[in-house]
Enzyme design. Structure first.
Site, PDB file in Angstrom:
ATOM      1  N   GLU A  11      -9.721  -1.568   5.715  1.00 34.93           N
ATOM      2  CA  GLU A  11     -10.272  -1.215   7.029  1.00 34.93           C
ATOM      3  C   GLU A  11     -11.562  -1.999   7.274  1.00 34.93           C
ATOM      4  OE1 GLU A  11      -8.811   0.734   9.101  1.00 34.93           O
ATOM      5  OE2 GLU A  11      -7.937   2.498   8.135  1.00 34.93           O
ATOM      6  N   HIS A  68      -7.187  -4.137  10.717  1.00 34.77           N
ATOM      7  CA  HIS A  68      -6.978  -3.860   9.299  1.00 34.77           C
ATOM      8  C   HIS A  68      -5.688  -4.491   8.788  1.00 34.77           C
ATOM      9  CE1 HIS A  68      -4.754   0.052  10.377  1.00 34.77           C
ATOM     10  NE2 HIS A  68      -3.942  -0.485   9.492  1.00 34.77           N
ATOM     11  N   ASN A  86      -7.285  -2.286  14.815  1.00 31.17           N
ATOM     12  CA  ASN A  86      -8.700  -2.585  14.549  1.00 31.17           C
ATOM     13  C   ASN A  86      -8.845  -3.782  13.589  1.00 31.17           C
ATOM     14  OD1 ASN A  86      -7.854  -1.476  12.168  1.00 31.17           O
ATOM     15  ND2 ASN A  86      -9.344   0.176  12.088  1.00 31.17           N
ATOM     16  N   ASP A 134       0.818  -1.213   0.000  1.00 32.94           N
ATOM     17  CA  ASP A 134       0.000   0.000   0.000  1.00 32.94           C
ATOM     18  C   ASP A 134       0.852   1.264   0.000  1.00 32.94           C
ATOM     19  OD1 ASP A 134       0.984  -0.407   2.542  1.00 32.94           O
ATOM     20  OD2 ASP A 134      -0.942  -0.373   3.554  1.00 32.94           O
TER      21      ASP A 134
HETATM   22  C1  GLP Z   1      -0.544   0.872   8.624  1.00 31.11           C
HETATM   23  C2  GLP Z   1      -0.172  -0.009   7.423  1.00 31.11           C
HETATM   24  C3  GLP Z   1      -0.380  -1.485   7.717  1.00 31.11           C
HETATM   25  C4  GLP Z   1       0.240  -1.846   9.045  1.00 31.11           C
HETATM   26  C5  GLP Z   1      -0.444  -1.063  10.143  1.00 31.11           C
HETATM   27  C6  GLP Z   1       0.107  -1.373  11.519  1.00 31.11           C
HETATM   28  O1  GLP Z   1      -1.841   1.330   8.613  1.00 31.11           O
HETATM   29  N1  GLP Z   1      -0.890   0.355   6.251  1.00 31.11           N
HETATM   30  O2  GLP Z   1       0.183  -2.259   6.669  1.00 31.11           O
HETATM   31  O3  GLP Z   1       0.113  -3.221   9.284  1.00 31.11           O
HETATM   32  O4  GLP Z   1      -0.279   0.320   9.894  1.00 31.11           O
HETATM   33  O5  GLP Z   1       1.220  -0.573  11.804  1.00 31.11           O
HETATM   34  P1  GLP Z   1       2.221  -0.812  12.980  1.00 31.11           P
HETATM   35  O6  GLP Z   1       3.057  -1.966  12.581  1.00 31.11           O
HETATM   36  O7  GLP Z   1       3.015   0.453  13.070  1.00 31.11           O
HETATM   37  O8  GLP Z   1       1.416  -1.088  14.197  1.00 31.11           O
END
Ligand code: GLP
Length: 240
Positions: free
Chosen positions: A143, A138, A136, A67
């Site tokens: 989402e 995702h 959450n 992404d």
């Molecule tokens: C973002 C990314 C996800 C990732 C998530 C969790 O929203 N788009 O791919 O898994 O954050 O991030 P973190 O690893 O910092 O908790």
């Protein structure tokens, strides 16, 4: 789903790197599906160390990222392109021309989503897809919602995700409100999936995913539809 509970973040990162390294060793021109966020950073450091020690080779590796914010310039230090260069690509012997991230500066987001989807599909899917999980539930920027889009698409970010990602920006106002993201179908086209989760904040999402049922209110639960998924988590994420 296989679950590997590690004692801490370091062990989770080492175990994750071992699985990725194994795929790279078996297939030197493997396609790695990669993720951003703070979770995989430790694993990327382990991969860098393995590369520097001559144990893994990125020369013929191709990468596809999940992404990217939209819109954002790839040179912006908050873009996922910048993140990947900074946390992995700049430190290993990879050919940057073979590293792909959705183009956050594409003029037409919908067209870019279509192009990226076709591109990933033309590669035949990733040999291994690395994932983090949002608090959450995702995955990438899929989402929780009443419906999910299976293919790469432009999506709005939820308040919770804008909030969670605001720590990287000067303020929540500066977090882009949209993103380009692979859909759950694109992600499930990978041959093998590992998902990393650490910290108590991820406990609820991990439990919902491990329940074994599928619900759009927890996009990570869709991983139950794949037959080669390994969940790597630390004790905090597993036990809460
Ligand atoms: C973002 C990314 C996800 C990732 C998530 C969790 O929203 N788009 O791919 O898994 O954050 O991030 P973190 O690893 O910092 O908790």
């Amino acid at each position: 789903m296989k679950v590997l509970v590690c004692k801490d973040y370091k062990e989770m990162s080492v175990e994750g790197a071992k699985i990725v390294a194994e795929v790279m060793t078996k297939k030197p021109n493997a396609i790695l599906g990669l993720a951003t966020g703070s979770t995989p950073v430790g694993m990327y450091q382990e991969l860098i160390a393995l590369n520097k020690a001559g144990k893994i080779d990125f020369k013929d590796i191709t990468t596809v990222n999940l992404d990217e914010y939209y819109p954002i310039e790839p040179t912006n230090d908050q873009s996922y392109r910048y993140f990947m260069n900074d946390n992995l690509f700049n430190h290993v012997n990879i050919d940057k021309n073979k590293t792909f991230v959705p183009l956050g500066n594409a003029k037409d987001g919908e067209e870019e989503a279509k192009r990226y989807e076709a591109f990933v599909r033309s590669l035949g899917g990733a040999d291994i897809q690395v994932l983090g999980i949002g608090r959450n539930g995702h995955i990438a920027f899929n989402e929780p919602d009443t419906e999910l889009v299976p293919v790469t698409h432009v999506t709005g970010l939820t308040e919770d995700t804008i909030d969670a990602n605001a720590r990287f920006f000067a303020s929540a106002d500066e977090v882009p409100k949209q993103a380009l993201t692979m859909g759950m179908g694109t992600i499930l086209s990978a041959k093998k999936i590992i998902i990393l989760a650490n910290g108590k904040g991820k406990h609820d999402a991990v439990m919902k995913m491990l329940k074994g049922t599928v619900t759009t209110s927890c996009p990570a639960s869709f991983l139950n539809l794949h037959d080669d998924v390994t969940v790597l988590c630390d004790e905090d994420a597993y036990k809460g």
